[in-house]
Every structure is written in structure tokens, then in C-alpha cells.
Write a protein that holds these residues in place. Sequence first.
Motif, PDB file in Angstrom:
ATOM      1  N   ARG A   2       0.889  -1.170   0.077  1.00 15.49           N
ATOM      2  CA  ARG A   2      -0.010   0.123   0.046  1.00 15.49           C
ATOM      3  C   ARG A   2       0.899   1.146  -0.110  1.00 15.49           C
ATOM      4  O   ARG A   2       1.853   1.198   0.621  1.00 15.49           O
ATOM      5  CB  ARG A   2      -0.799   0.007   1.375  1.00 15.49           C
ATOM      6  N   GLU A   3       0.492   2.217  -0.744  1.00 15.86           N
ATOM      7  CA  GLU A   3       1.125   3.579  -0.578  1.00 15.86           C
ATOM      8  C   GLU A   3       1.022   4.289   0.439  1.00 15.86           C
ATOM      9  O   GLU A   3      -0.014   4.307   1.130  1.00 15.86           O
ATOM     10  CB  GLU A   3       0.426   4.592  -1.957  1.00 15.86           C
ATOM     11  N   PRO A   4       2.094   5.190   0.908  1.00 15.94           N
ATOM     12  CA  PRO A   4       2.048   5.793   2.054  1.00 15.94           C
ATOM     13  C   PRO A   4       0.940   6.700   2.233  1.00 15.94           C
ATOM     14  O   PRO A   4       0.495   7.326   0.980  1.00 15.94           O
ATOM     15  CB  PRO A   4       3.345   6.459   2.079  1.00 15.94           C
ATOM     16  N   GLN A  45       6.788  12.896   4.960  1.00 14.89           N
ATOM     17  CA  GLN A  45       5.750  13.157   3.971  1.00 14.89           C
ATOM     18  C   GLN A  45       6.231  14.237   3.009  1.00 14.89           C
ATOM     19  O   GLN A  45       5.542  14.121   1.729  1.00 14.89           O
ATOM     20  CB  GLN A  45       4.513  13.902   5.002  1.00 14.89           C
ATOM     21  N   THR A  48       8.233  12.328   0.304  1.00 14.31           N
ATOM     22  CA  THR A  48       7.176  11.588  -0.697  1.00 14.31           C
ATOM     23  C   THR A  48       6.327  12.298  -1.486  1.00 14.31           C
ATOM     24  O   THR A  48       6.022  11.939  -2.499  1.00 14.31           O
ATOM     25  CB  THR A  48       6.221  10.828   0.419  1.00 14.31           C
ATOM     26  N   ARG A  52       6.359  12.219  -5.486  1.00 15.92           N
ATOM     27  CA  ARG A  52       5.150  11.761  -6.256  1.00 15.92           C
ATOM     28  C   ARG A  52       4.771  13.197  -7.004  1.00 15.92           C
ATOM     29  O   ARG A  52       4.142  12.624  -8.208  1.00 15.92           O
ATOM     30  CB  ARG A  52       4.032  11.769  -5.110  1.00 15.92           C
TER      31      ARG A  52
END
Length: 285
Positions: A2-4, A45, A48, A52
Motif C-alpha cells: 500500500r502507498e504511504p 511526508q 514523499t 510523487r
Amino acid sequence: MREPVISERFSREISEHLVLNYIALVDHPLILGIFGPPGEGKTFQLRTLLTRSGVEIVSINAADLESDRAGLPGKLVVEHYVTAAHRIAAGFPAAIVVDDIDTTLGEWSKNTGTVNHQQVLAQLMHLADHPESIERIGTVRRVPVFVTGNDPAKVYSPLRRPGRMAIMQWSPDEQERSAVISAIFSESASEEKMEDLTRLYAHRPIAFFTQLASMVKRQVATNVIARSAADLGSVVRDSQRYNRYIQTALATSTVSTDSLIDELARKLDASFDAAGLTYLTDIAH
């Protein structure tokens, strides 16, 4: 896998800072300071989300801020900024990230600041005041700058004044914590167990749950890990295959992960206390 989970609230702040700097909105600060208790996912966060979003991260770390040569770190800050500005001019989003700024450049009771640190602060303030003009280089594109830390009060006050730096205080609320913990244990714990973890260890940071999940995986796949350790050359040459072995072991395990999680959580909680890590939920002023 699962993606963070990235908080919508956190994502909105980062996205706004990127857009408003890329369009060179004059009244918007160049620097966004993200501050809050350690272990709550600020840096994770941020990096990431930037990755993304296709943003090239130009990092400035603690090692960059130290040198035997006076003035070199300050010049390096400008070089990184210009590099990122050129990428933006070429049509590729980029941003500067400075981690743990209060630790590396902060003002403490036993001040360990150096001439190099003072020059870095001066360069950051100059960039914040003149983000599109670099001495001896000329006009450049504006580059969003992100800094992370625990206590904004430790940061040199002229740097964090309005107009230079916007301050974002980050600590996940109950719903955000629950979403992250659910994502961390989505493949190894029941919904009831995840609710128990959130309630029983509400005093622990997100990093506690990340470490706990890693401990559970190691315990469940211990036999596969031991066999793999007997031939490290093969592991290095074909890491993806061995990664699949581990994932298969986790998926097919008959171990009761809920009871295992309880046992390991108690041990980890005790180790945090023994190591004096209770400070993780508080910021010392």
C-alpha cells in the motif's frame, strides 16, 4: 504494497507553497518552515509528496553546513539554489529541502554556532529577500525552499520573520494518525487491533508504529531472513527475488500477528522509555 498515506492538510500546504513560488507571487514567502514533534512524519511526508509530484529535490544537509574553509557552506547554499533555479527554467519542477534546521543552525543555550552557520543564515535571508536575483549571476527563477525542524523558536528570528518564512506547525490529529497507522498495518493486523494500537499508544509518534511494523515483519519472516543471510552474495545480486521471498513469507504466515503485535508493542514501548525517548511528543522551549 500500500502507498504511504499523506495527510490532505499537509499536502495542501506543500502544494500551495510550490505553486505560489513557481508563479513568483511577490507577497508569498520563499521559505516554508515545517515544525513539530520528532517522529510525526514531517520529512517523510514532505519528500514523499515532492517525489510523487515530480519535483526534483535539492537537499542541503548538516554535512553541507560544515567546512574547514570559511564561507564555503554559504557559497554551497547559493550553488544549490542556482542549480534548482536552472532546472525550473528548463521546465522541470525543483525545490530546496533543508532538514533539521533548528538542530544545525538553531540558537541554543550552549551556542555552537560558527562563522559558517552565520553566513548560511545570511545567504538564506538574502535569498528570501531577493529570490530572483543572485549577485554575479543575475536573474534566476524563484525556487521554493522547505525547512524542517522541531522548534521554530530555536531558528534565528530574522530568518523566520513574516515575509521570509511561513511557519507550519505539524502534529497529526486523531483522524490523521488513525489513517497512517491503518496504512502501516493494513497487511498484518485486524481493524480492531489497529484501533487498539491507536488508543493504547497515543502518546507515541508515528515513527513508533513504523518501527513496530518492521519488527513484526522481521519476526514473521525470521526463517527466510536467516536462510538468506547464509548467502549474502546472492541477496546482493538478486535482491528483488529475495524481497519476493520475504513478501511471500509474510503473506502465508500462520503466526497470529495480532498477538505478536501486542507482545512487540509492549517491548518497543518499554525500550522507548528506557532510552529516554519520551521527549518525542514534546517540544522543549
